[in-house]
Structure formats: structure tokens, C-alpha cells
Design a protein around this motif. Structure first.
Motif, PDB file in Angstrom:
ATOM      1  N   TRP A 115      -8.536  12.847  -0.001  1.00  0.00           N
ATOM      2  CA  TRP A 115      -8.241  11.629  -0.751  1.00  0.00           C
ATOM      3  C   TRP A 115      -6.749  11.366  -0.772  1.00  0.00           C
ATOM      4  N   ASN A 116      -6.386  10.106  -0.580  1.00  0.00           N
ATOM      5  CA  ASN A 116      -4.992   9.687  -0.642  1.00  0.00           C
ATOM      6  C   ASN A 116      -4.980   8.200  -0.993  1.00  0.00           C
ATOM      7  N   SER A 117      -3.883   7.745  -1.535  1.00  0.00           N
ATOM      8  CA  SER A 117      -3.782   6.338  -1.923  1.00  0.00           C
ATOM      9  C   SER A 117      -3.210   5.522  -0.771  1.00  0.00           C
ATOM     10  N   PHE A 118      -3.074   4.241  -0.997  1.00  0.00           N
ATOM     11  CA  PHE A 118      -2.371   3.388  -0.042  1.00  0.00           C
ATOM     12  C   PHE A 118      -1.617   2.319  -0.802  1.00  0.00           C
ATOM     13  N   SER A 119      -0.599   1.777  -0.180  1.00  0.00           N
ATOM     14  CA  SER A 119       0.242   0.760  -0.815  1.00  0.00           C
ATOM     15  C   SER A 119       0.027  -0.576  -0.133  1.00  0.00           C
ATOM     16  N   LYS A 120      -0.372  -1.566  -0.919  1.00  0.00           N
ATOM     17  CA  LYS A 120      -0.575  -2.904  -0.368  1.00  0.00           C
ATOM     18  C   LYS A 120       0.782  -3.546  -0.085  1.00  0.00           C
ATOM     19  N   ASP A 123      -1.249  -9.186  -0.799  1.00  0.00           N
ATOM     20  CA  ASP A 123      -2.598  -9.387  -1.314  1.00  0.00           C
ATOM     21  C   ASP A 123      -3.376 -10.244  -0.333  1.00  0.00           C
ATOM     22  N   THR A 124      -4.507  -9.741   0.094  1.00  0.00           N
ATOM     23  CA  THR A 124      -5.372 -10.493   0.988  1.00  0.00           C
ATOM     24  C   THR A 124      -6.787 -10.456   0.428  1.00  0.00           C
ATOM     25  N   THR A 125      -7.650 -11.302   0.968  1.00  0.00           N
ATOM     26  CA  THR A 125      -9.049 -11.322   0.525  1.00  0.00           C
ATOM     27  C   THR A 125      -9.704  -9.961   0.731  1.00  0.00           C
ATOM     28  N   LEU A 126      -9.356  -9.290   1.816  1.00  0.00           N
ATOM     29  CA  LEU A 126      -9.951  -7.980   2.096  1.00  0.00           C
ATOM     30  C   LEU A 126      -9.617  -6.964   1.005  1.00  0.00           C
ATOM     31  N   LEU A 127      -8.431  -7.067   0.419  1.00  0.00           N
ATOM     32  CA  LEU A 127      -7.965  -6.085  -0.569  1.00  0.00           C
ATOM     33  C   LEU A 127      -8.170  -6.554  -2.006  1.00  0.00           C
ATOM     34  N   LYS A 128      -8.960  -7.590  -2.196  1.00  0.00           N
ATOM     35  CA  LYS A 128      -9.222  -8.143  -3.528  1.00  0.00           C
ATOM     36  C   LYS A 128      -9.835  -7.065  -4.432  1.00  0.00           C
ATOM     37  N   GLY A 129      -9.270  -6.918  -5.632  1.00  0.00           N
ATOM     38  CA  GLY A 129      -9.808  -5.966  -6.599  1.00  0.00           C
ATOM     39  C   GLY A 129      -9.403  -4.529  -6.369  1.00  0.00           C
ATOM     40  N   ILE A 130      -8.501  -4.302  -5.411  1.00  0.00           N
ATOM     41  CA  ILE A 130      -8.051  -2.942  -5.076  1.00  0.00           C
ATOM     42  C   ILE A 130      -6.619  -2.754  -5.550  1.00  0.00           C
ATOM     43  N   ASN A 131      -6.344  -1.620  -6.176  1.00  0.00           N
ATOM     44  CA  ASN A 131      -4.991  -1.295  -6.628  1.00  0.00           C
ATOM     45  C   ASN A 131      -4.365  -0.262  -5.702  1.00  0.00           C
ATOM     46  N   SER A 132      -3.043  -0.284  -5.633  1.00  0.00           N
ATOM     47  CA  SER A 132      -2.351   0.693  -4.799  1.00  0.00           C
ATOM     48  C   SER A 132      -2.522   2.118  -5.305  1.00  0.00           C
ATOM     49  N   THR A 133      -2.962   2.266  -6.535  1.00  0.00           N
ATOM     50  CA  THR A 133      -3.185   3.615  -7.064  1.00  0.00           C
ATOM     51  C   THR A 133      -4.582   4.139  -6.736  1.00  0.00           C
ATOM     52  N   ASP A 134      -5.437   3.279  -6.191  1.00  0.00           N
ATOM     53  CA  ASP A 134      -6.799   3.696  -5.848  1.00  0.00           C
ATOM     54  C   ASP A 134      -6.771   4.631  -4.641  1.00  0.00           C
ATOM     55  N   ALA A 152      -1.445  -2.739   4.532  1.00  0.00           N
ATOM     56  CA  ALA A 152      -1.345  -1.642   3.563  1.00  0.00           C
ATOM     57  C   ALA A 152      -0.950  -0.386   4.325  1.00  0.00           C
ATOM     58  N   THR A 153      -0.176   0.451   3.663  1.00  0.00           N
ATOM     59  CA  THR A 153       0.295   1.683   4.300  1.00  0.00           C
ATOM     60  C   THR A 153      -0.121   2.900   3.485  1.00  0.00           C
ATOM     61  N   CYS A 154      -0.092   4.029   4.141  1.00  0.00           N
ATOM     62  CA  CYS A 154      -0.287   5.315   3.470  1.00  0.00           C
ATOM     63  C   CYS A 154       0.848   6.217   3.914  1.00  0.00           C
ATOM     64  N   ASN A 155       1.215   7.162   3.067  1.00  0.00           N
ATOM     65  CA  ASN A 155       2.269   8.098   3.439  1.00  0.00           C
ATOM     66  C   ASN A 155       1.700   9.509   3.491  1.00  0.00           C
ATOM     67  N   TYR A 156       1.677  10.074   4.677  1.00  0.00           N
ATOM     68  CA  TYR A 156       1.282  11.470   4.875  1.00  0.00           C
ATOM     69  C   TYR A 156       2.107  11.979   6.041  1.00  0.00           C
ATOM     70  N   ILE A 157       3.040  12.842   5.780  1.00  0.00           N
ATOM     71  CA  ILE A 157       4.058  13.263   6.749  1.00  0.00           C
ATOM     72  C   ILE A 157       5.003  12.100   7.027  1.00  0.00           C
ATOM     73  N   SER A 181     -16.513   4.083  -5.069  1.00  0.00           N
ATOM     74  CA  SER A 181     -16.554   2.680  -5.515  1.00  0.00           C
ATOM     75  C   SER A 181     -15.458   1.839  -4.866  1.00  0.00           C
ATOM     76  N   VAL A 182     -14.310   2.440  -4.579  1.00  0.00           N
ATOM     77  CA  VAL A 182     -13.225   1.691  -3.920  1.00  0.00           C
ATOM     78  C   VAL A 182     -13.664   1.275  -2.513  1.00  0.00           C
ATOM     79  N   GLY A 183     -14.257   2.206  -1.796  1.00  0.00           N
ATOM     80  CA  GLY A 183     -14.754   1.905  -0.455  1.00  0.00           C
ATOM     81  C   GLY A 183     -15.842   0.847  -0.478  1.00  0.00           C
ATOM     82  N   GLU A 184     -16.728   0.934  -1.480  1.00  0.00           N
ATOM     83  CA  GLU A 184     -17.776  -0.077  -1.613  1.00  0.00           C
ATOM     84  C   GLU A 184     -17.178  -1.460  -1.835  1.00  0.00           C
ATOM     85  N   GLN A 185     -16.144  -1.529  -2.665  1.00  0.00           N
ATOM     86  CA  GLN A 185     -15.498  -2.820  -2.928  1.00  0.00           C
ATOM     87  C   GLN A 185     -14.870  -3.374  -1.648  1.00  0.00           C
TER      88      GLN A 185
END
Length: 195
Positions: A115-120, A123-134, A152-157, A181-185
Motif C-alpha cells: 500500500w502507498n498513497s499518490f499525489s494528485k 482534479d479530473t473526473t477519473l480522480l473524483k472523490g479520491i484524496n491524496s492521502t488515500d 497523479a504521482t507516487c514516490n517510491y525510491i 474502496s478507493v480502487g472501487e471508486q
């Protein structure tokens, strides 16, 4: 009709199950006619880039994917194959996204798994209802470098593309079907997109 592209990659059935949990029917096919006639296309996958691209080219599915005008979603390997090239097997890919797929250097635990977060970035329709902390669920040893199509980006290495969009093409490096639930959204947002 929602089509999930069948090709030389794993994890396709779990994506179909996730779509069904949201109340949608889908078919798994490599038939060009069925893919072209779909209302939505999902291009998932777990596997190796060069063998997957060979399978697509042998069946001319690369040409089919590039011709699509309906919303099309790449997941994990699907995202990587939508880039220009991959260091995995020195593979020329579809070139939808103007970036390259690189291998994580073994500076940390590779593959990036868990599990890891991502940073928007926007804001796009695809990411509606999603927070960067999810948090969402990742399993990958290769990553797409950030580019103009990164939403959206993720930081790993290092920072990499977690979600990408160009016209009707969308892609996620993580696995929405494994991201609770985040993936379902996210999947619901994609399936509800207007053509």
C-alpha cells in the motif's frame, strides 16, 4: 459492452470480478471487432513487457488499441505498455504516453509491493472523490517516468507516474481491483465516464 483485453498477461479475471462487484457485465476477449465495439475497454495485466507486446503485435491488437476512441484504461503492465518504451526487454511499446518505463534501481526493496498513497497533480473526473492521502495497492518493479500526461504521482525510491491520461486513454500503475474502496471508486469513475 465493457471489454477486458485478453493478451499474454495475468490478473485479468480479478479485474473482471471487480467490475462485476460494481454491477457491470464485461467480457474478456482478444477479438478486434468486439474490442472496437465496446463502450469501455480495460487493458490490465501482470507480466513481462516484451512477451506481452509480441502477443499484441502478432494479433494486431496494438493497432486496435491505438485506434480506440472510447474510454480505455490501462492497469499496471497496461500502463507501462501504453508508454513509448520499456527497459524490460528493451521493448518498443504503444507510444500513447510520451514517456518511458524504467526499472527501479535496487536502492530499496524492489519490487514496489504493498500500500502507498499518490499525489494528485490535477482534479479530473477519473480522480473524483479520491484524496491524496488515500492508499492504493502497488506491485511493480518498473515505473513510468513523469510527463505531461501524468495526473497523479507516487514516490517510491523516486517520483513516478501513478495515474496518467491522454484524450480517451487512462492508466493506473497500481491495481484498483486490489485497492479496496478507493480502487472501487476509481473503477466506478472510469466506468461512468462519458464517451
Amino acid at each position: 459492452m465493457i471489454v477486458i483485453i485478453k493478451y499474454n498477461a495475468g490478473n485479468i479475471r480479478s479485474v473482471q470480478n471487480a467490475v462485476a462487484r460494481l454491477g457491470y457485465e464485461s467480457i474478456i476477449t482478444d477479438n478486434p471487432k468486439e474490442i472496437r465495439e465496446a463502450t469501455k475497454v480495460i487493458f490490465p495485466g501482470v507480466g513481462e513487457a516484451s512477451s506481452a507486446m509480441s502477443y499484441l503485435r502478432e494479433r494486431k491488437l496494438d493497432e486496435v488499441i491505438l485506434s480506440l476512441k472510447q474510454p480505455t484504461l490501462g492497469i499496471c503492465l497496461g500502463l507501462q505498455l501504453m508508454c513509448k518504451s520499456s527497459e524490460e526487454g528493451n521493448t518498443i511499446c504503444l507510444g500513447i504516453f510520451d514517456t518511458e518505463t524504467k526499472q527501479f534501481l535496487p536502492e530499496d526493496k524492489v519490487p514496489h509491493m504493498g500500500w502507498n498513497s499518490f499525489s494528485k497533480k490535477e482534479d479530473t473526473t477519473l480522480l473524483k472523490g479520491i484524496n491524496s492521502t488515500d492508499d492504493v495497492y502497488y506491485v511493480h518493479g518498473y515505473y513510468a517516468e513523469t510527463c505531461n500526461e501524468t495526473i497523479a504521482t507516487c514516490n517510491y525510491i523516486k517520483e513516478f507516474s501513478s495515474v496518467m491520461q491522454k484524450n480517451n486513454f487512462y492508466a493506473m500503475q497500481f491495481h484498483p481491483e486490489k485497492s479496496a474502496s478507493v480502487g472501487e471508486q476509481l473503477l466506478r469513475n472510469f466506468l461512468e465516464l462519458e464517451k
